[in-house]
Write an enzyme that holds these catalytic residues in place. Structure first.
Site, PDB file in Angstrom:
ATOM      1  N   GLY A  44       1.019  -1.133  -0.103  1.00 26.04           N
ATOM      2  CA  GLY A  44       0.303  -0.362   0.403  1.00 26.04           C
ATOM      3  C   GLY A  44       0.702   1.308   0.267  1.00 26.04           C
ATOM      4  O   GLY A  44       0.424   2.183  -0.557  1.00 26.04           O
ATOM      5  N   ASP A 103      -5.475   3.434  10.500  1.00 31.29           N
ATOM      6  CA  ASP A 103      -6.516   2.580  10.987  1.00 31.29           C
ATOM      7  C   ASP A 103      -6.306   2.223  12.251  1.00 31.29           C
ATOM      8  O   ASP A 103      -7.426   3.093  13.205  1.00 31.29           O
ATOM      9  CB  ASP A 103      -6.975   1.467   9.750  1.00 31.29           C
ATOM     10  N   ARG A 165      -5.274   0.516  -7.137  1.00 30.23           N
ATOM     11  CA  ARG A 165      -3.950   1.310  -6.220  1.00 30.23           C
ATOM     12  C   ARG A 165      -3.423   2.038  -7.293  1.00 30.23           C
ATOM     13  O   ARG A 165      -2.690   2.831  -6.707  1.00 30.23           O
ATOM     14  CB  ARG A 165      -2.844  -0.344  -6.271  1.00 30.23           C
TER      15      ARG A 165
HETATM   16  P1  IMP Z   1      -4.097  -1.127  10.651  1.00 33.60           P
HETATM   17  O1  IMP Z   1      -3.221  -1.838  11.421  1.00 33.60           O
HETATM   18  O2  IMP Z   1      -5.474  -1.197  11.312  1.00 33.60           O
HETATM   19  O3  IMP Z   1      -3.948   0.247  11.273  1.00 33.60           O
HETATM   20  O4  IMP Z   1      -4.005  -1.157   9.500  1.00 33.60           O
HETATM   21  C1  IMP Z   1      -3.045  -1.382   8.573  1.00 33.60           C
HETATM   22  C2  IMP Z   1      -3.396  -1.320   7.142  1.00 33.60           C
HETATM   23  O5  IMP Z   1      -4.546  -2.166   6.829  1.00 33.60           O
HETATM   24  C3  IMP Z   1      -3.013  -0.041   6.268  1.00 33.60           C
HETATM   25  O6  IMP Z   1      -1.240  -0.119   5.952  1.00 33.60           O
HETATM   26  C4  IMP Z   1      -3.293  -0.799   5.416  1.00 33.60           C
HETATM   27  O7  IMP Z   1      -2.766  -1.004   4.246  1.00 33.60           O
HETATM   28  C5  IMP Z   1      -5.066  -1.449   5.412  1.00 33.60           C
HETATM   29  N1  IMP Z   1      -6.124  -0.334   5.586  1.00 33.60           N
HETATM   30  C6  IMP Z   1      -6.947   0.278   6.905  1.00 33.60           C
HETATM   31  N2  IMP Z   1      -7.713   0.327   6.070  1.00 33.60           N
HETATM   32  C7  IMP Z   1      -7.607   1.011   5.089  1.00 33.60           C
HETATM   33  C8  IMP Z   1      -8.721   0.834   3.873  1.00 33.60           C
HETATM   34  O8  IMP Z   1      -9.456   2.162   4.653  1.00 33.60           O
HETATM   35  N3  IMP Z   1      -8.400   1.173   2.920  1.00 33.60           N
HETATM   36  C9  IMP Z   1      -7.557   0.320   2.394  1.00 33.60           C
HETATM   37  N4  IMP Z   1      -6.456  -0.363   2.947  1.00 33.60           N
HETATM   38  C10 IMP Z   1      -6.998  -0.604   4.482  1.00 33.60           C
HETATM   39 MG    MG Z   2       0.020  -1.189   4.556  1.00 34.24          MG
END
Ligand code: IMP
Ligand code: MG
Length: 179
Positions: A44, A103, A165
Site C-alpha cells: 500500500g 486505521d 492501487r
Molecule cells: P491497521 O493495522 O488497522 O492500522 O491497518 C493497516 C493496514 O490496513 C494499512 O496499512 C492498509 O494496508 C490497510 N488498510 C486499513 N484501512 C484501509 C482502507 O480503508 N483501505 C485500504 N486499506 C486499508
Molecule cells: Mg499497508
C-alpha cells in the site's frame, strides 16, 4: 475504476501538494540526522513512498517490508506477520516508516516494536492518511498527510482485493463493492 468510487476525498493535485509539504518538512527535520532510511510497508505505501522520497532534498536510503494484516477483505484481523523483511541493518540509522494509512494502528504498533528492537538511532512514522476515531494502539505519528473518515479508502497505493492501487486520487469505495 472510478465507477466504484463513492466520493473523491483527495485529488491528485491535493496529494501532490501535501506530499511536497511533508517532504520539505522532513528535509528540515532530518538535515542533521543522517543516514536517513525510509522504510515503506508494501504494498500500500509504495506509491506514497515513491513520491515522498523525491520530495525530500537529502540523501535517503530506501528499504521495504511487507506485513500481512488484512488479507483480501475489508476488516482488520489484528494479526500481523512479516512477509518480507528489510534487506539491510538499520542499527544506528534514522528510520522513517512510510505507511499508507493508519486505521486500528495495530500494524504500525507491531512494526514500531519490531524495528525498535533493531536499535535505530531514531524511529518515526509518516502516514499519508489517518482514519478518524479508529485507532486502538497509542501511536505518535510525526507526519500525517490527511485525516480521513472511517470508510473504506482506495487509490494512490491503497487497494480493495488488490484493485484500485493505481488510481491517482484517493476515494471512498462504494459500500456495495465490499459488502
Ligand atoms: P491497521 O493495522 O488497522 O492500522 O491497518 C493497516 C493496514 O490496513 C494499512 O496499512 C492498509 O494496508 C490497510 N488498510 C486499513 N484501512 C484501509 C482502507 O480503508 N483501505 C485500504 N486499506 C486499508
Ligand atoms: Mg499497508
Amino acid at each position: 475504476m472510478y465507477e466504484d468510487i463513492q466520493e473523491v476525498l483527495f485529488t491528485q493535485e491535493q496529494i501532490r501538494a501535501r506530499v511536497a509539504q511533508m517532504g520539505a518538512q522532513i528535509a528540515v527535520d532530518y538535515a542533521d540526522r543522517q543516514p536517513l532510511v525510509v522504510v515503506s510497508v508494501l504494498k500500500g505505501a509504495a506509491v506514497f513512498m515513491a513520491d515522498l522520497v523525491r520530495a525530500i532534498d537529502l540523501p535517503v536510503e530506501m528499504d521495504f517490508m511487507a506485513v500481512s494484516s488484512y488479507g483480501l477483505g475489508a476488516t482488520s484481523s489484528g494479526a500481523v506477520d512479516i512477509v518480507k523483511d528489510l534487506s539491510m541493518s538499520i542499527e544506528g540509522k534514522h528510520v522513517l516508516i512510510a505507511e499508507d494509512i493508519l486505521d486500528s494502528g495495530l500494524t504500525l504498533d507491531f512494526l514500531v516494536r519490531e524495528l525498535s528492537s533493531r536499535k535505530p538511532a531514531t524511529l518515526e512514522i509518516a502516514a499519508l492518511l489517518r482514519k478518524r476515531g479508529t485507532q486502538k494502539a497509542e501511536l505518535s505519528c510525526a507526519y500525517v498527510g490527511f485525516e480521513c473518515p472511517d470508510e473504506f479508502i482506495v487509490g494512490y497505493g491503497l487497494d480493495y482485493a488488490e484493485r484500485y492501487r493505481n488510481l491517482p486520487c484517493i476515494g471512498a469505495l462504494k459500500p456495495e463493492v465490499y459488502q
